[in-house]
Design a protein around this motif. Structure first.
Motif, PDB file in Angstrom:
ATOM      1  N   ASP A 273       0.633  -1.884   0.504  1.00 19.71           N
ATOM      2  CA  ASP A 273      -0.382  -0.146  -0.095  1.00 19.71           C
ATOM      3  C   ASP A 273       0.838   1.697   0.149  1.00 19.71           C
ATOM      4  O   ASP A 273       0.913   2.371  -0.715  1.00 19.71           O
ATOM      5  N   ALA A 274       1.947   0.735   0.969  1.00 19.55           N
ATOM      6  CA  ALA A 274       2.583   2.092   0.896  1.00 19.55           C
ATOM      7  C   ALA A 274       3.602   2.885  -0.568  1.00 19.55           C
ATOM      8  O   ALA A 274       4.053   3.419  -1.410  1.00 19.55           O
ATOM      9  N   SER A 275       4.407   1.479  -1.330  1.00 15.98           N
ATOM     10  CA  SER A 275       4.796   1.709  -2.107  1.00 15.98           C
ATOM     11  C   SER A 275       4.175   2.247  -3.468  1.00 15.98           C
ATOM     12  O   SER A 275       4.358   2.731  -4.347  1.00 15.98           O
ATOM     13  N   VAL A 276       2.114   1.814  -3.190  1.00 17.56           N
ATOM     14  CA  VAL A 276       1.568   2.434  -3.985  1.00 17.56           C
ATOM     15  C   VAL A 276       1.858   3.844  -3.777  1.00 17.56           C
ATOM     16  O   VAL A 276       1.857   4.835  -4.783  1.00 17.56           O
ATOM     17  N   MET A 277       1.540   4.492  -3.042  1.00 12.70           N
ATOM     18  CA  MET A 277       1.494   5.714  -2.614  1.00 12.70           C
ATOM     19  C   MET A 277       2.953   6.739  -3.167  1.00 12.70           C
ATOM     20  O   MET A 277       3.320   7.490  -3.569  1.00 12.70           O
ATOM     21  N   THR A 278       4.168   5.716  -2.809  1.00 10.63           N
ATOM     22  CA  THR A 278       5.318   6.262  -3.313  1.00 10.63           C
ATOM     23  C   THR A 278       5.231   6.476  -4.815  1.00 10.63           C
ATOM     24  O   THR A 278       5.620   7.697  -5.614  1.00 10.63           O
ATOM     25  N   SER A 279       4.738   5.725  -6.008  1.00  9.53           N
ATOM     26  CA  SER A 279       4.600   5.211  -6.945  1.00  9.53           C
ATOM     27  C   SER A 279       3.754   6.470  -7.468  1.00  9.53           C
ATOM     28  O   SER A 279       4.176   7.153  -8.623  1.00  9.53           O
ATOM     29  N   VAL A 280       2.473   6.874  -6.586  1.00  8.59           N
ATOM     30  CA  VAL A 280       2.011   8.015  -7.182  1.00  8.59           C
ATOM     31  C   VAL A 280       2.172   8.879  -6.746  1.00  8.59           C
ATOM     32  O   VAL A 280       1.871  10.141  -8.407  1.00  8.59           O
ATOM     33  N   ALA A 281       3.124   9.328  -5.743  1.00 11.27           N
ATOM     34  CA  ALA A 281       3.576  10.462  -5.524  1.00 11.27           C
ATOM     35  C   ALA A 281       4.829  10.950  -6.766  1.00 11.27           C
ATOM     36  O   ALA A 281       4.596  12.121  -7.167  1.00 11.27           O
ATOM     37  N   GLN A 282       5.301  10.472  -6.879  1.00  8.43           N
ATOM     38  CA  GLN A 282       6.525  10.624  -7.651  1.00  8.43           C
ATOM     39  C   GLN A 282       6.512  10.948  -9.672  1.00  8.43           C
ATOM     40  O   GLN A 282       5.038  10.939  -9.621  1.00  8.43           O
ATOM     41  N   ARG A 283       7.004  12.250  -9.871  1.00  2.78           N
ATOM     42  CA  ARG A 283       7.126  12.298 -11.133  1.00  2.78           C
ATOM     43  C   ARG A 283       8.291  12.406 -11.941  1.00  2.78           C
ATOM     44  O   ARG A 283       7.752  13.659 -12.478  1.00  2.78           O
ATOM     45  N   VAL A 284       8.282  10.985 -11.888  1.00  2.00           N
ATOM     46  CA  VAL A 284       9.720  10.581 -13.241  1.00  2.00           C
ATOM     47  C   VAL A 284      10.228   9.704 -13.567  1.00  2.00           C
ATOM     48  O   VAL A 284      10.126   9.455 -14.401  1.00  2.00           O
ATOM     49  N   ASP A 285       9.292   8.933 -12.669  1.00  2.00           N
ATOM     50  CA  ASP A 285       8.926   7.098 -13.592  1.00  2.00           C
ATOM     51  C   ASP A 285       8.037   6.930 -14.256  1.00  2.00           C
ATOM     52  O   ASP A 285       7.534   6.453 -12.932  1.00  2.00           O
ATOM     53  N   PRO A 286       7.704   7.137 -15.706  1.00  2.00           N
ATOM     54  CA  PRO A 286       5.990   5.964 -15.405  1.00  2.00           C
ATOM     55  C   PRO A 286       6.218   4.659 -15.648  1.00  2.00           C
ATOM     56  O   PRO A 286       4.739   4.535 -15.674  1.00  2.00           O
ATOM     57  N   GLY A 287       7.892   4.608 -15.265  1.00  2.78           N
ATOM     58  CA  GLY A 287       7.181   2.616 -15.501  1.00  2.78           C
ATOM     59  C   GLY A 287       6.259   2.265 -13.525  1.00  2.78           C
ATOM     60  O   GLY A 287       5.437   0.896 -13.638  1.00  2.78           O
ATOM     61  N   LEU A 288       6.982   3.243 -12.613  1.00  3.62           N
ATOM     62  CA  LEU A 288       6.176   2.940 -11.875  1.00  3.62           C
ATOM     63  C   LEU A 288       5.091   3.392 -11.671  1.00  3.62           C
ATOM     64  O   LEU A 288       3.858   2.816 -10.550  1.00  3.62           O
ATOM     65  N   LYS A 289       5.032   4.363 -12.561  1.00  5.29           N
ATOM     66  CA  LYS A 289       3.090   4.564 -12.577  1.00  5.29           C
ATOM     67  C   LYS A 289       2.187   3.641 -13.081  1.00  5.29           C
ATOM     68  O   LYS A 289       0.806   3.163 -12.463  1.00  5.29           O
ATOM     69  N   ILE A 290       2.647   2.757 -14.439  1.00  4.85           N
ATOM     70  CA  ILE A 290       2.280   1.428 -14.462  1.00  4.85           C
ATOM     71  C   ILE A 290       2.229   0.465 -14.214  1.00  4.85           C
ATOM     72  O   ILE A 290       1.508  -0.356 -13.812  1.00  4.85           O
ATOM     73  N   LYS A 291       3.471   0.278 -13.007  1.00  6.02           N
ATOM     74  CA  LYS A 291       3.471  -0.439 -11.912  1.00  6.02           C
ATOM     75  C   LYS A 291       2.434  -0.747 -10.830  1.00  6.02           C
ATOM     76  O   LYS A 291       1.870  -0.882 -10.460  1.00  6.02           O
ATOM     77  N   ALA A 292       2.337   0.434 -11.106  1.00  4.63           N
ATOM     78  CA  ALA A 292       0.392   1.051  -9.192  1.00  4.63           C
ATOM     79  C   ALA A 292      -0.185   0.592  -9.966  1.00  4.63           C
ATOM     80  O   ALA A 292      -1.085   0.177  -9.334  1.00  4.63           O
ATOM     81  N   SER A 293      -0.630   1.202 -10.848  1.00  8.26           N
ATOM     82  CA  SER A 293      -1.955   1.280 -12.252  1.00  8.26           C
ATOM     83  C   SER A 293      -2.440  -0.552 -11.901  1.00  8.26           C
ATOM     84  O   SER A 293      -3.482  -1.288 -11.883  1.00  8.26           O
ATOM     85  N   ILE A 294      -1.113  -1.815 -11.870  1.00  5.42           N
ATOM     86  CA  ILE A 294      -1.326  -2.683 -11.988  1.00  5.42           C
ATOM     87  C   ILE A 294      -1.390  -3.193 -11.139  1.00  5.42           C
ATOM     88  O   ILE A 294      -2.652  -4.668 -10.746  1.00  5.42           O
ATOM     89  N   GLU A 295      -1.195  -2.682  -9.525  1.00  2.77           N
ATOM     90  CA  GLU A 295      -1.025  -3.440  -8.754  1.00  2.77           C
ATOM     91  C   GLU A 295      -2.456  -2.815  -8.457  1.00  2.77           C
ATOM     92  O   GLU A 295      -3.031  -3.272  -7.380  1.00  2.77           O
ATOM     93  N   VAL A 296      -3.240  -1.571  -7.853  1.00  6.14           N
ATOM     94  CA  VAL A 296      -4.137  -1.863  -7.662  1.00  6.14           C
ATOM     95  C   VAL A 296      -5.639  -2.246  -8.598  1.00  6.14           C
ATOM     96  O   VAL A 296      -6.628  -2.553  -8.352  1.00  6.14           O
ATOM     97  N   GLY A 297      -5.413  -2.584  -9.920  1.00  6.43           N
ATOM     98  CA  GLY A 297      -6.517  -2.702 -10.058  1.00  6.43           C
ATOM     99  C   GLY A 297      -6.155  -4.787 -10.411  1.00  6.43           C
ATOM    100  O   GLY A 297      -7.442  -5.250  -9.876  1.00  6.43           O
ATOM    101  N   LYS A 298      -5.056  -4.906  -9.987  1.00  7.05           N
ATOM    102  CA  LYS A 298      -5.202  -6.300  -9.605  1.00  7.05           C
ATOM    103  C   LYS A 298      -6.064  -7.056  -7.954  1.00  7.05           C
ATOM    104  O   LYS A 298      -6.877  -7.768  -7.990  1.00  7.05           O
ATOM    105  N   ARG A 299      -6.222  -5.630  -7.494  1.00  7.37           N
ATOM    106  CA  ARG A 299      -6.554  -5.781  -6.416  1.00  7.37           C
ATOM    107  C   ARG A 299      -8.233  -5.212  -6.430  1.00  7.37           C
ATOM    108  O   ARG A 299      -8.917  -6.443  -5.535  1.00  7.37           O
ATOM    109  N   LYS A 300      -8.166  -4.476  -6.732  1.00  2.72           N
ATOM    110  CA  LYS A 300      -9.959  -3.505  -7.135  1.00  2.72           C
ATOM    111  C   LYS A 300     -10.904  -4.934  -7.284  1.00  2.72           C
ATOM    112  O   LYS A 300     -11.630  -5.118  -7.532  1.00  2.72           O
ATOM    113  N   TYR A 301     -10.343  -5.075  -9.119  1.00  4.48           N
ATOM    114  CA  TYR A 301     -11.288  -5.599 -10.026  1.00  4.48           C
ATOM    115  C   TYR A 301     -11.210  -6.678 -10.797  1.00  4.48           C
ATOM    116  O   TYR A 301     -11.333  -6.839 -11.586  1.00  4.48           O
TER     117      TYR A 301
END
Length: 485
Positions: free
Chosen positions: A233-261
């Motif tokens: 959960d906290a690592s997703v917060m890290t990925s969302v907050a940062q604005r450097v690495d788009p790869g972490l955005k995709i990683k966070a999108s996958i993590e949120v998607g896996k958990r939610k739907y």
């Protein structure tokens, strides 16, 4: 009161990435925060010596997904700030809610010049506390700042008689090697003496040709440590907050998607009696939130942009198709398409036209109740991937600036017209032929879906080169969504 308060507002208590940044005035904390989180006016200096403001929560109006706690460095002979920091970390560690806990610490030092001392007594004591596990599992990353200055210094000290015949590439490699040796001598060796060999440390620059690469390394190191020691959960917060690495955005999108739907899509139980439009609304909002653009006008969650994305998903074939088994360079493909679109416009102010009128499609999806079927799952896969790749294209174009509808429309049209959109849809259809979506989802085997999404990721290191290839375009001026009427 820290001067940071002139630009940031007090936290509202939402779940955000919470970070403590420690360092003396002048080490480059403000520039580091600005670049890592895509803001302009953050500053981490203290107006009055000895003033304790570490408990104050600050949020940038340009990026409200992180909370900054600011602390000056540990001055020689001063124990007060060391005790303040230790106490703060201890209190945050004891808080029951994740949103109130501290998620990471950046301990910042400017790379010292020859003969300069890296660690003062207070810093040594702080690092000893970490080594002896008195500070708990809180991730601490030592950040050596102003790497560009070190490179310049090493370049000036190289023997010109030895380097005059070297190629530019060889000269740069020699400069980097000299800088690496100096870092080991003046930074890493003193650090390991007090913190041990396993203390995470990163060298960063916010200037020159190396800053994107170094900042991406810092962000990834931080995210990995947060995931390991605090949780996903906290690592997703890290990925969302940062604005450097788009790869972490995709990683966070996958993590949120896996958990939610993602799993739920196959069972349809959570979506029972919900319209397809409602289901897409959830997907859209979650993915947009992960990317955390500077979008104060809410363009990305507007009905118009949702309709544009619905149009794209509803099309059977989008853009020129390509061999679905051939790996294409997404970034270069998009840059080429952007250049073609801009060159075809009559002038810098010529409107960008995207299909927005979809009353029949939208009306149908509003009244169509979600059913567990191959066609429904295919639509969801297309929507998730199309939206994610449109947002990655927008990330390339926007460079952390405030979004305009014109910028969003250019990102949509560029993805739509590129060979990649057709390839994405081809691959989804090929995947469907190999094994039905329902079987794959029921077996929790969505790995191919994840691999497909990840295969189009643009790395943080690639971004500067791709942006250099883009033609000049003014995206600050705005225009209506529908420019045909």
């Amino acid at each position: 009161m820290s001067s940071i308060g002139n630009h940031l507002s007090v936290s509202s208590g939402l779940s955000r990435f919470r970070i403590l940044v420690i360092g003396k005035t002048g080490v480059g904390k403000s520039s580091l925060i600005n670049h890592a989180f895509g803001v302009q006016n953050a500053t981490a200096s203290h107006a009055q010596p000895g003033e304790a403001t570490i408990d104050q929560e600050f949020i940038s109006p340009q990026n409200d997904r992180f909370i900054l706690h600011d602390s000056k460095g540990f001055e020689p002979g001063e124990k007060d700030n060391l005790n303040i920091v230790r106490d703060f970390i201890g209190r945050r560690k004891a808080m029951p809610d994740l949103k109130d806990q501290l998620h990471a610490v950046w301990l910042c030092f400017e790379i010292p010049r020859a003969g300069g001392r890296l660690l003062e007594t207070g810093v040594e004591q702080f690092l000893t506390s970490k080594r002896e596990e008195e500070l708990g599992e809180i991730p601490i990353v030592v950040v050596f700042t102003k790497y560009d200055t070190l490179l310049d210094r090493m370049e000036r000290t190289l023997d010109k008689s030895f380097t005059k015949d070297l190629s530019k590439e060889d000269f740069q490699e020699l400069t980097k090697k000299s800088a690496k040796d100096k870092l080991k001598e003046v930074c890493i060796a003193p650090l390991e003496k007090f913190a041990g060999s396993d203390m995470p440390h990163v060298t960063v620059s916010t200037k020159g040709n190396h800053h994107e690469e170094t900042l991406a390394h810092l962000i990834r190191t931080t995210e990995e440590l947060v995931c390991k020691h605090i949780g996903t959960d906290a690592s997703v917060m890290t990925s969302v907050a940062q604005r450097v690495d788009p790869g972490l955005k995709i990683k966070a999108s996958i993590e949120v998607g896996k958990r939610k739907y993602w799993k739920a899509l196959a069972s349809s139980a959570p979506f029972k009696n919900r319209s397809m439009w409602d289901c897409f609304h959830v997907l859209h909002t979650d993915i947009v939130n992960v990317w955390n653009f500077q979008d104060p006008d809410g363009h990305l969650c507007s009905p118009e942009f949702r309709t544009i994305m619905t149009n794209m998903v509803n099309e059977l074939g989008v853009g020129p198709t390509a061999d679905p088994n051939k790996n294409l360079a997404f970034g270069l493909s998009i840059v080429g398409t952007i250049a073609g679109i801009l060159s075809a416009l009559a002038g810098p102010a010529a409107p960008i036209v995207v299909p927005i009128v979809a009353s029949v499609v939208v009306a149908h999806w509003v009244y169509e109740v979600y059913q567990r079927s191959r066609s429904a799952l295919q639509r969801f896969m297309k929507y998730i991937i199309d939206l994610t790749l449109v947002l990655q294209t927008l990330y390339l174009l926007s460079e952390n600036r405030k979004l305009s509808r014109r910028a969003i429309k250019l990102a949509v049209k560029s993805y739509h017209d590129s060979p990649m959109s057709g390839t994405v849809h081809d691959r989804i259809q090929q995947y469907d032929k190999q094994s039905t979506f329902l079987e794959r989802a029921d077996r929790d085997s969505l790995d191919q879906f994840v691999k497909l999404l990840q295969s189009y990721n643009i790395s943080a290191e690639e971004m500067p080169g791709l942006r250099d290839k883009l033609p000049a375009v003014d995206l600050s001026s705005d225009e209506p969504w529908d420019t045909k009427s």
